[in-house]
Design an enzyme around this catalytic site. Structure first.
Site, short mmCIF file in Angstrom:
data_model
loop_
_atom_site.label_atom_id
_atom_site.label_comp_id
_atom_site.label_asym_id
_atom_site.label_seq_id
_atom_site.Cartn_x
_atom_site.Cartn_y
_atom_site.Cartn_z
N TYR A 174 -2.32 -1.35 10.54
CA TYR A 174 -2.17 -1.60 8.98
C TYR A 174 -0.88 -1.03 8.55
CZ TYR A 174 -3.85 -1.32 4.02
OH TYR A 174 -4.14 -1.31 2.77
N SER B 264 0.95 -1.19 -0.03
CA SER B 264 0.07 0.02 0.16
C SER B 264 0.77 1.21 -0.04
CB SER B 264 -0.76 0.09 1.29
OG SER B 264 -1.36 1.33 1.48
P1 NAD Z 1 -11.51 -6.47 -0.38
O1 NAD Z 1 -12.17 -6.30 0.94
O2 NAD Z 1 -12.36 -6.08 -1.55
O3 NAD Z 1 -11.01 -7.96 -0.71
C1 NAD Z 1 -10.32 -8.28 0.34
C2 NAD Z 1 -10.50 -9.95 0.29
O4 NAD Z 1 -9.61 -10.67 1.37
C3 NAD Z 1 -12.05 -10.43 0.74
O5 NAD Z 1 -12.28 -11.26 -0.42
C4 NAD Z 1 -11.72 -11.17 1.72
O6 NAD Z 1 -12.56 -12.09 1.84
C5 NAD Z 1 -10.37 -11.74 1.53
N1 NAD Z 1 -9.74 -11.99 2.97
C6 NAD Z 1 -9.95 -11.54 4.15
N2 NAD Z 1 -9.23 -11.94 5.25
C7 NAD Z 1 -8.76 -13.38 4.67
C8 NAD Z 1 -7.99 -14.30 5.20
N3 NAD Z 1 -7.85 -14.86 6.32
N4 NAD Z 1 -7.96 -15.50 4.20
C9 NAD Z 1 -8.35 -15.40 2.87
N5 NAD Z 1 -9.02 -14.40 2.26
C10 NAD Z 1 -9.20 -13.35 3.10
O7 NAD Z 1 -10.36 -5.44 -0.20
P2 NAD Z 1 -9.41 -4.82 -1.32
O8 NAD Z 1 -9.29 -3.46 -1.28
O9 NAD Z 1 -9.44 -5.66 -2.55
O10 NAD Z 1 -8.01 -5.19 -0.64
C11 NAD Z 1 -7.10 -6.31 -1.31
C12 NAD Z 1 -5.72 -5.85 -0.81
O11 NAD Z 1 -5.18 -4.47 -1.15
C13 NAD Z 1 -5.50 -5.85 0.68
O12 NAD Z 1 -4.38 -6.44 1.30
C14 NAD Z 1 -5.51 -4.30 1.07
O13 NAD Z 1 -4.79 -4.02 2.14
C15 NAD Z 1 -4.67 -3.75 -0.16
N6 NAD Z 1 -5.10 -2.31 -0.57
C16 NAD Z 1 -6.18 -1.78 -0.76
C17 NAD Z 1 -6.26 -0.56 -1.24
C18 NAD Z 1 -7.56 -0.08 -1.36
O14 NAD Z 1 -7.61 1.32 -1.47
N7 NAD Z 1 -8.50 -0.68 -1.61
C19 NAD Z 1 -5.11 0.28 -1.10
C20 NAD Z 1 -3.83 -0.38 -0.81
C21 NAD Z 1 -3.67 -1.64 -0.55
#
Ligand code: NAD
Length: 265
Positions: A160, A147
């Site tokens: 985080y 991130s």
């Molecule tokens: P999201 O909530 O849409 O998807 C996350 C997925 O991870 C979900 O399907 C959930 O069921 C799964 N998950 C959660 N705990 C789990 C576990 N213990 N085992 C297996 N699966 C699990 O979120 P997203 O925004 O797509 O985030 C995905 C990644 O991107 C994360 O690591 C998040 O920190 C990172 N990220 C997101 C953003 C953003 O702005 N959306 C920015 C930077 C980083």
């Protein structure tokens, strides 16, 4: 959005957290680029929906129930993908959650949960994947979903920010250990992307910071960007495809920030 052309034919990928958001888009993009994909998630139903979508588009995929905090579940899931498709070339360690609170009020159980999913999950999936990537020096690439918070801190996100910083250390160590086995590693560092994870944060942050939801979006989430625009799931899928398809270890151990200029390294 222009999709990047990357050739992943003959490759096998495992994407965690692939039932939703970034992981889902990456799984779809990798399948469209020719990879067979293990679509892994705690949400088995969601993982099956995505893998079915890939198969309906003519690609190859299986849904994998995987809690990335469980060593047994990770090992079983990785083995299931290798049994189905014969190898593992690309791991995208993406599963993640967000918990927003000031340090003084942060429940220790929530802190532990965050480290378990982001840091332990990255370690366990990496370890399981390397067993296959190291075999006969087949090699591979491991891409961690970091991130902008792998590089910057924001209030209310201590657990985080700490977890996302830790991924840089794991990735850089893997770049050094994996080189002899033809394994590369990277961290992709998105700015804010409108996924369910971010949509949930908007009202939470508004309440904690005493702002309107619009102010959270304009000032907190996009205030540091050069153009006030959200990064998209396609932007992150394109970056991930590029790194997965890159042919040599000229690129390894790097972090790639995709954030409309919010953080410049
Ligand atoms: P999201 O909530 O849409 O998807 C996350 C997925 O991870 C979900 O399907 C959930 O069921 C799964 N998950 C959660 N705990 C789990 C576990 N213990 N085992 C297996 N699966 C699990 O979120 P997203 O925004 O797509 O985030 C995905 C990644 O991107 C994360 O690591 C998040 O920190 C990172 N990220 C997101 C953003 C953003 O702005 N959306 C920015 C930077 C980083």
């Amino acid at each position: 959005m222009t999709k990047l052309a990357a050739d992943l034919s003959g490759k096998v990928a495992l994407v965690t957290g692939a039932a939703s958001g970034l992981g889902k888009e990456i799984a779809l993009a990798m399948a469209r680029s020719g990879a067979a994909v293990g679509v892994a998630d705690l949400n088995a139903e969601g993982a099956n929906v995505v893998s079915e979508q890939i198969r309906n588009e003519g690609g190859r995929a299986i849904g994998v129930l995987m809690d990335v905090t469980s060593e047994n579940a990770v090992d079983a899931g990785v083995n299931a993908v290798v049994e189905e498709f014969g190898a593992l070339d690309i791991l995208v360690s993406n599963a993640g959650i967000q918990i927003v609170s000031s340090i003084v009020d942060f429940a220790y159980s929530d802190w532990r949960k965050m480290q378990a999913i982001h840091v332990d999950g990255a370690f366990l999936t990496t370890k399981a994947a390397l067993r296959h990537m190291y075999k006969d020096s087949r090699g591979g690439v491991v891409i961690y979903m970091g991130s902008v918070h792998s590089h910057l801190a924001s209030p209310l996100k201590s657990a985080y920010v700490s977890a996302k910083h830790a991924l840089l250390g794991l990735s850089r160590t893997l770049a050094k250990e994996g080189a002899a086995h033809n394994v590369r590693s990277h961290v992709v560092c998105p700015g804010f992307v409108r996924t369910p994870l971010v949509d949930r944060q908007i009202p939470e942050q508004a309440k904690e910071l005493g702002l309107t939801e619009d102010e959270v979006i304009r000032n907190v989430m996009l205030g540091g960007t050069v153009d006030g625009i959200f990064t998209t799931v396609e932007d992150i899928a394109n970056m991930t495809l590029y790194l997965a398809a890159f042919p040599t270890a000229a690129l390894t151990g790097q972090s790639f920030v995709v954030s409309h200029g919010w953080f410049m390294q």
